[in-house]
Design a protein around this motif. Sequence first.
Motif, mmCIF file in Angstrom:
data_model
loop_
_atom_site.group_PDB
_atom_site.id
_atom_site.type_symbol
_atom_site.label_atom_id
_atom_site.label_comp_id
_atom_site.label_asym_id
_atom_site.label_seq_id
_atom_site.Cartn_x
_atom_site.Cartn_y
_atom_site.Cartn_z
ATOM 1 N N ILE A 25 -49.301 -5.084 -0.649
ATOM 2 C CA ILE A 25 -49.305 -4.830 -2.090
ATOM 3 C C ILE A 25 -50.742 -4.947 -2.596
ATOM 4 O O ILE A 25 -51.437 -5.922 -2.322
ATOM 5 N N TYR A 26 -51.187 -3.946 -3.339
ATOM 6 C CA TYR A 26 -52.526 -3.955 -3.932
ATOM 7 C C TYR A 26 -52.409 -4.129 -5.439
ATOM 8 O O TYR A 26 -51.388 -3.807 -6.048
ATOM 9 N N SER A 27 -53.467 -4.640 -6.046
ATOM 10 C CA SER A 27 -53.481 -4.762 -7.500
ATOM 11 C C SER A 27 -53.379 -3.384 -8.138
ATOM 12 O O SER A 27 -54.012 -2.431 -7.673
ATOM 13 N N PRO A 28 -52.612 -3.252 -9.218
ATOM 14 C CA PRO A 28 -52.550 -1.979 -9.926
ATOM 15 C C PRO A 28 -53.780 -1.722 -10.797
ATOM 16 O O PRO A 28 -53.926 -0.645 -11.363
ATOM 17 N N PHE A 29 -54.661 -2.718 -10.890
ATOM 18 C CA PHE A 29 -55.854 -2.591 -11.722
ATOM 19 C C PHE A 29 -57.063 -2.195 -10.879
ATOM 20 O O PHE A 29 -57.162 -2.569 -9.709
ATOM 21 N N PRO A 30 -58.004 -1.457 -11.455
ATOM 22 C CA PRO A 30 -59.227 -1.109 -10.726
ATOM 23 C C PRO A 30 -59.993 -2.358 -10.309
ATOM 24 O O PRO A 30 -60.012 -3.357 -11.034
ATOM 25 N N ASP A 31 -60.632 -2.311 -9.147
ATOM 26 C CA ASP A 31 -61.444 -3.442 -8.696
ATOM 27 C C ASP A 31 -62.612 -3.672 -9.644
ATOM 28 O O ASP A 31 -63.129 -2.749 -10.275
ATOM 29 N N LEU A 32 -63.012 -4.922 -9.755
ATOM 30 C CA LEU A 32 -64.172 -5.294 -10.558
ATOM 31 C C LEU A 32 -65.368 -5.534 -9.648
ATOM 32 O O LEU A 32 -65.209 -5.956 -8.493
ATOM 33 N N LYS A 33 -66.544 -5.277 -10.169
ATOM 34 C CA LYS A 33 -67.755 -5.553 -9.413
ATOM 35 C C LYS A 33 -67.980 -7.057 -9.346
ATOM 36 O O LYS A 33 -67.903 -7.749 -10.354
ATOM 37 N N ILE A 34 -68.229 -7.560 -8.166
ATOM 38 C CA ILE A 34 -68.488 -8.987 -7.996
ATOM 39 C C ILE A 34 -69.874 -9.302 -8.557
ATOM 40 O O ILE A 34 -70.863 -8.650 -8.185
ATOM 41 N N PRO A 35 -69.986 -10.276 -9.477
ATOM 42 C CA PRO A 35 -71.278 -10.548 -10.132
ATOM 43 C C PRO A 35 -72.410 -10.865 -9.163
ATOM 44 O O PRO A 35 -73.567 -10.530 -9.406
ATOM 45 N N ASN A 36 -72.073 -11.573 -8.067
ATOM 46 C CA ASN A 36 -73.080 -11.924 -7.057
ATOM 47 C C ASN A 36 -74.248 -12.712 -7.655
ATOM 48 O O ASN A 36 -75.415 -12.448 -7.370
ATOM 49 N N LYS A 37 -73.904 -13.675 -8.494
ATOM 50 C CA LYS A 37 -74.884 -14.574 -9.104
ATOM 51 C C LYS A 37 -74.319 -15.980 -9.096
ATOM 52 O O LYS A 37 -73.102 -16.168 -9.149
ATOM 53 N N ASP A 38 -75.210 -16.963 -9.048
ATOM 54 C CA ASP A 38 -74.712 -18.322 -9.216
ATOM 55 C C ASP A 38 -74.163 -18.468 -10.625
ATOM 56 O O ASP A 38 -74.571 -17.754 -11.557
ATOM 57 N N ILE A 39 -73.223 -19.378 -10.795
ATOM 58 C CA ILE A 39 -72.431 -19.422 -12.027
ATOM 59 C C ILE A 39 -73.272 -19.795 -13.251
ATOM 60 O O ILE A 39 -73.043 -19.291 -14.355
ATOM 61 N N PHE A 40 -74.290 -20.656 -13.088
ATOM 62 C CA PHE A 40 -75.108 -21.016 -14.244
ATOM 63 C C PHE A 40 -75.942 -19.819 -14.694
ATOM 64 O O PHE A 40 -76.011 -19.524 -15.896
ATOM 65 N N SER A 41 -76.585 -19.127 -13.768
ATOM 66 C CA SER A 41 -77.375 -17.939 -14.129
ATOM 67 C C SER A 41 -76.495 -16.880 -14.769
ATOM 68 O O SER A 41 -76.885 -16.216 -15.734
#
Length: 427
Positions: free
Chosen positions: A49-65
Amino acid sequence: MRTQIMKLFRGNEMRIFGSRFVTTTSHPRHATDISASIKEESQESGEIIYSPFPDLKIPNKDIFSFFYDVNKSWQHKTFTECGLSGKKYTFGQTMDSALRWGEAVKKILPNSKNPTIAFICPNSPDFVCLFLGTLAAGGIVSPLNPLYTPVEAANQIRDSGAELLVVDPILEPLVDAVLKVLGKPMPVVVNGVSSSGRPNAQEVLADPNAKMLDFKELDPNSAAFLPYSSGTTGNPKGVKLSHNALAINTCMVSRDHQEVQIGILPLFHIFGVAATLMPGLYLGMKTITMPKFDPNLFISTIKKHGITTFQAVPLLCKFIASCDLITKEDLKSTHSFVIGGSPLSTDVAYGLKNKAPTVHINEGFGMTETLITHGTPILNETIGSSLRLLPNAKAKVVDLDTREMLPPNTPGELIVQSPSSMLGYHK
C-alpha cells in the motif's frame, strides 16, 4: 503510539496511557470525496500500500537550521505563552534564547561534541528554548517522564549516556534521589530558581548580554531526539530519531490555517513533540503551554484564547465533549482535532461534532519508532476510521510466520516504511 502519554484524571491530574497494536487486520480504504491530487489507493493480494498523497521533498537539514530559516517570516509573533503565568516568547526571542543556551551547553560540556542532555521538565516556554538550544549545539535531547521513580529515571539517564541534567525546580528532590541511585556526580542545571544553589537556566535565556552560539549546520542524518519507548519488551528502549526524521514528519503532518493551540501534550512524549511543538514552529502558530492538566485552567484557556486546533488523546476529547462548561461558543474558532495515543470511540467523536459541527476529526496512527505515519484526510473524514498513509510512507500486512504479504481483511503484522522512522534503538 505505544509509550506513556501520561496523566490520569485523579484530582486535578490526568494520566493517559497509549498502546500500539502489533497484530492488525488489513482493511483497504477507498476515497469517496477526495481531491484530484490524491492518487487512488487499492490493495489486492500481495500488494504494498502506498500513500495516496504526492511525496514530499525531504528537507535534508538539521532541525534547528530548518526552523531558524522558516521562523524569519514571523519572528515578531508570539510563539509560546505559559497558560499558568502568562510568560511569553516571540519566535525571534525563542531562537535567540535557544542560541544563548546552546552556547552555555558548549561551556558546561567543552569536551563533548554531541552530548546527550536529559530533561525532567513540564511544558513551558523556557523548556522549549532549552530543547531547541540543545539541538542547535549539536546535542541530543532525551526527556524523562516527571512521574518516574528515582530508579526509573536513573535507568534512562544511565542508558542514554546523558552528560547533563536539566530539571524543573519543583522536581529537584527527585534529582537528588536519582543522583544517589546513580552513585556518581553529574552536572545539574535548574529551569528556574534552585533550592540548592544550582545554576539557573532561565538567567541564561533572559540575559541580553549572554553570548549566542555561532551555530553550524549539522549532519541531518545524525540523532537529535532520544525519547524512551515503553511499549517494547523488557525495559524502555531509547529511540534514536534523526534531524531529518523530525523535519520530514513535520512537513507530513502539518495542517493549513492553524493559529492557536494548547501545548498540553507533554514534550517528553513523541506525540507532544511531533504534533504540537514542531508544527507550531513550522506554521508560525501560537502555543499556550500547560505544565499539567488542570480542568479549570484548561477551560479558561479555551475561553480566553480562541483555540483553533487541539492535539489530544481520547480521554481529553471525552472531557471536552462531556464538560458543560465548554460550550459551542467556546469552540467556534476550532477547526480541527488531531487525536492519537489510543483509538477514539465513535461516541466521543460525535460528542465533539455536537459541540463543533464543522470541526475536522483527524485521527493519527504512529509510534515513537516511526513518528506519525497515518492520518485522516480533510476531504475524506470517516468517524471510526483512521486513516491514509501520509506522504512518503508505504505499508504492507504480512503473515506472522511466513512473512508473506496478505490480502485485505486478513489478520497479520503491519509493516510500515517511512523516512520519519528511527535510526534504530540506542545501544
